[in-house]
Scaffold this active site. Structure first.
Site, PDB file in Angstrom:
ATOM      1  N   CYS A 100      12.505  19.796  -6.419  1.00 43.54           N
ATOM      2  CA  CYS A 100      13.994  19.738  -5.670  1.00 43.54           C
ATOM      3  C   CYS A 100      14.020  19.045  -4.163  1.00 43.54           C
ATOM      4  CB  CYS A 100      14.473  21.018  -5.714  1.00 43.54           C
ATOM      5  SG  CYS A 100      15.358  21.565  -7.205  1.00 43.54           S
ATOM      6  N   GLU A 111      10.829  20.360  -2.008  1.00 38.79           N
ATOM      7  CA  GLU A 111       9.565  20.998  -1.655  1.00 38.79           C
ATOM      8  C   GLU A 111       8.619  19.687  -1.097  1.00 38.79           C
ATOM      9  OE1 GLU A 111      12.010  21.967  -4.151  1.00 38.79           O
ATOM     10  OE2 GLU A 111      10.354  22.220  -5.647  1.00 38.79           O
TER      11      GLU A 111
END
Length: 786
Positions: free
Chosen positions: A431, A433
């Site tokens: 997402c 990270e």
């Protein structure tokens, strides 16, 4: 414009119906029955991959230029019985559920029933995890205090770097043999373990080369039967490419793409990693091959775009393997979270935008596919023209690309102990990270429900939903005379639940390290070969375990409401406020009005609420950060939800900020729904007061109506917002450009809006494929105005 080839391949991809294949499960079962106990575990796992690559049904779709599927056809998805042995009921649910369904044949059910379940039901990692963690871990997991990423999928979440474009797998085998030859059996008590790991890695190299050889042979056979002369030539070119890669380093643009794709397939076939493997800085890896081809007259922008579009379609052909239970609730999507980084900086710190960067933007824009997730990295050195072209794609309203702050991402990695070069060559995957590409195992372990922990604090350790005593006794909140007493009680509960989560993490890490090595993935991640250690056992250069905080906007408002209304203004007693929340504010209209409309809220650049947000953030950060994992690294935090904010909200009653019972939480670090009332500038100022640089990533969603971003002024306004947020060290921002009216119409008439794509959290999805609670959450997000 898309070529006819790409139009056909895209149509095939988006119309493909996800189905379950038993091919992989059968091969895994056969290899284990034949070899388990007679070879080491790393060699056993490598033999599984080798047998799979030797026997799996191959697929070359009509007209495609990049070859290889995980299943037998597009959207055909294998199962991983060594991770999660599905019940027949699971198969029935997958087949029948309205959202995120997978067709399951009667033949597949019979194979599962007669062959897989008897052997794997009590041998899977899921079974081992749930039987080795503590009862209190299981209780907290079932109650929605936290989730667990590796309960049904493997550790993964890593990204390719440049080595796979400069080495072939014959070269990797040479490196592996040198490492074996250098083992010291006299003084190193781990030498035999290292030998086993390295032997597994060598066999895994053979596996990917077998796949390439088989595709080379198949393409040649198809060419011999092909009557269309142009397609015959394409098939011969495919055969030639696959005879070179992955055994040898790629030499051309086409070979470089095919090299990556073979590696991707082997990573996601070896295990089912969460998140999926990602190509990382694809524009920077491919640009030298592109320039070489242009110089030789064999490549131009249109040809490069078509090849990249073939790769994009390949990603979209691979739905995330099926999830069940809580894991489905925390990530209800077909998206497998392969994420591409475009732009940013180069290893020397100079601007990383190049010709391929712009081609990739065109690929995103024309294809509008859910996968791969695509992002752009914006640094202070990024040309304004590239940012504005990226935002022109964003303005189309389908949720991609997301935008990342390169300078902040580098600082995050430096603070976490990476070298400057590793930091510059890293980026973001999944997402949002942050990680060092090709060098780090940065494992997401699960989401933490921050507001739920406050709810339990306000009930003195009792979970009001289940009636269980999940927390510790920290005192009756009605007896607290100061806000500080409440906050100290919350911190004690936070520590209690994070203790439980981290103890579970360490058990799960050891289970994967000893029982489920990934020799193929270990080959391509530094420093697994030199250490003779598996990726899942600390072989990577950096090894980080993340716990993802959810609901920071909600808990900030919950705490603010208590502090402001109960202690500072003394508008109501703690008893009255908690009683109103218990009753879902029915019959307590005055209290509801005060907490919703007359109380400071996070997201409006109001220091009263934002200071409390920071206190909670640091309490969370200080409790998690630095705790050791079992692989030589540490735990860290990031702030994102996937779809877990809906699930977490469903297990929480009404809250002290006026949120009604069971409603979704705020996504990422976004404000609670509807409380951000002073525009996007207020949101980014509030969000930037969080210290993004000490996290591994934060997610911020913003929503605009199309009219707000029309014309050149609209793009300039968006660009200014992004630059402003990034100057404040914001990590990430993404946009939904769509009106509430359209979303409501799409909810009422889904068949008329089958192509409508929205940004959910760290991914985009078809609006019709989201459950109603998530649709409602997106509809209710604030429509910002400049």
């Amino acid at each position: 414009m898309m070529t006819e080839r790409i139009k056909k391949l895209r149509k095939q991809s988006v119309e493909a119906v996800p189905r379950i294949s038993m091919e992989r499960a059968i091969i895994v079962d056969e290899v284990y029955k034949k070899h388990e106990g007679s070879v080491s575990t790393p060699v056993l796992r490598a033999l599984v991959l080798k047998e799979l690559m030797s026997k799996k049904e191959l697929c070359i779709n009509e007209g495609e230029l990049i070859v290889g599927e995980r299943g037998e056809k597009p959207a055909v998805t294998p199962t991983y019985p060594e991770l999660c042995c599905h019940t027949i009921d699971d198969f029935e649910v997958m087949n029948q559920r309205e959202k995120i369904s997978f067709k399951v044949s009667e033949e597949a059910k019979n194979i599962q029933r007669e062959k897989i379940i008897p052997h794997w039901e009590k041998r899977s990692m899921r079974h081992s995890i749930l039987n080795n963690v503590t009862d209190e871990w299981n209780s907290c997991y079932q109650a929605g205090i936290f989730t667990e990423f590796m309960e049904q999928r493997g550790p993964g979440h890593t990204v390719a770097d440049g080595k796979i474009y400069t080495k072939g797998f014959l070269d990797f085998k040479v490196d592996i043999q040198k490492a074996i030859d250098s083992l010291d059996f006299y003084t190193d008590e781990k030498a035999l373990d290292r030998k086993h790991q390295l032997e597994g890695m060598s066999i895994a190299c053979d596996a990917v080369m077998i796949l390439g050889e088989r595709y080379s042979k198949l393409a040649k056979e198809m060419a011999e039967k092909e009557n269309d002369l142009a397609r015959k030539e394409e098939l011969l070119d495919i055969s030639k490419r696959c005879s070179r890669v992955p055994a040898h380093a790629p030499e051309t643009f086409e070979e470089a793409i095919q090299m990556y794709w073979f590696i991707h397939l082997c990573v996601i076939s070896e295990l089912n990693p969460w998140d999926s493997f990602s190509p990382g800085r694809l524009d920077q890896h491919l640009n030298p091959f592109y320039l070489k081809g242009v110089g030789q007259g064999t490549m131009d922008s249109e040809k490069a775009k078509e090849l990249l579009q073939c790769l994009w379609i390949k990603f979209n052909n691979q739905p995330a393997p099926p999830k069940v239970g809580i894991t489905l609730k925390e990530s209800g999507t077909y998206t497998d979270f392969a994420n591409l980084n475009t732009g940013g900086v180069q290893a020397d710190g100079s601007d990383g935008v190049n010709e391929v960067s712009y081609i990739i933007l065109d690929v995103m824009d024309e294809l509008k596919l859910l996968q791969p997730s695509s992002n752009v990295h914006i640094s202070k050195k990024t040309p304004q023209g590239f940012l504005k072209k990226s935002l022109e794609v964003v303005r189309k309203g389908w949720g991609q690309p997301a935008l990342y702050n390169t300078d902040a991402v580098i600082q995050e990695m430096l603070i976490a102990g990476k070298t400057i070069e590793d930091a510059r060559c890293g980026g973001n995957s999944g997402c949002i990270e942050t990680g060092a590409f090709g060098k780090e195992a940065y494992i997401l372990t699960g989401y933490l429900n921050l507001p739920k922990i406050l709810e339990i604090t306000l009930h003195n350790g009792l979970d009001p939903l289940s009636g269980e005593k999940l927390g510790i006794e920290t005192g009756d909140p009605e007896t607290f005379s100061t806000y500080e007493e409440l906050f100290e009680a919350y911190k004690k509960q936070l520590k209690h639940f994070i203790d439980i989560k981290v103890k579970g993490n360490r058990i799960i890490e050891r289970l994967y390290a000893t029982r489920m090595p990934v020799p193929f993935l270990s080959v391509i991640i530094d420093d697994c070969i030199t250490k003779g250690r598996d990726y899942n056992a600390g072989g990577a250069r950096y090894n980080t375990s993340y716990i993802q905080g959810v609901g920071i906007g909600n808990i900030a408002d919950m705490m603010t409401s208590i502090k402001y209304n109960v202690f500072d203004k003394q508008r109501m007693s703690m008893k009255d406020l908690l009683e109103a929340a218990k009753d879902n504010f029915e019959g307590h209209e005055e209290i509801f009005h005060l907490v919703v409309n007359k109380t400071p809220k996070y997201g409006n650049d109001d220091d009263y609420a934002d200071d409390i947000m920071q206190e909670i953030f640091y309490a969370y950060y200080n409790e998690v950060n630095g705790r050791p994992n079992c692989n030589g690294g540490e735990h860290r935090i990031n702030m994102l939800p996937t779809t877990c904010h809906v699930y977490f909200g469903a297990v929480i009653g009404a809250t002290t900020d006026g949120r009604k019972a069971n409603k979704p939480l705020a996504d990422g670090i976004s404000p609670s729904k509807g409380v951000d009332r002073v525009g996007p500038t207020g949101v980014i100022k509030s969000a930037s007061k969080m210290n993004h640089l000490i996290t591994g990533g934060t997610l911020l969603n913003q929503k605009f109506t199309p009219s707000m971003v029309e014309g050149e002024q609209g793009i300039d306004n968006l660009a200014h917002l992004v630059r402003s947020y990034f100057k404040l060290d914001g990590h990430h921002i993404q946009f939904n450009i769509i009106s509430r009216d359209i979303l409501l119409k799409a909810q009422e008439n889904p068949e008329e809006y089958k192509d409508l794509i929205v940004r959910v959290a760290g991914f985009s999805d078809f609006f019709w494929n989201l459950d109603k609670a998530l649709q409602d959450e997106i509809i209710e997000r604030t429509e910002q105005e400049f």
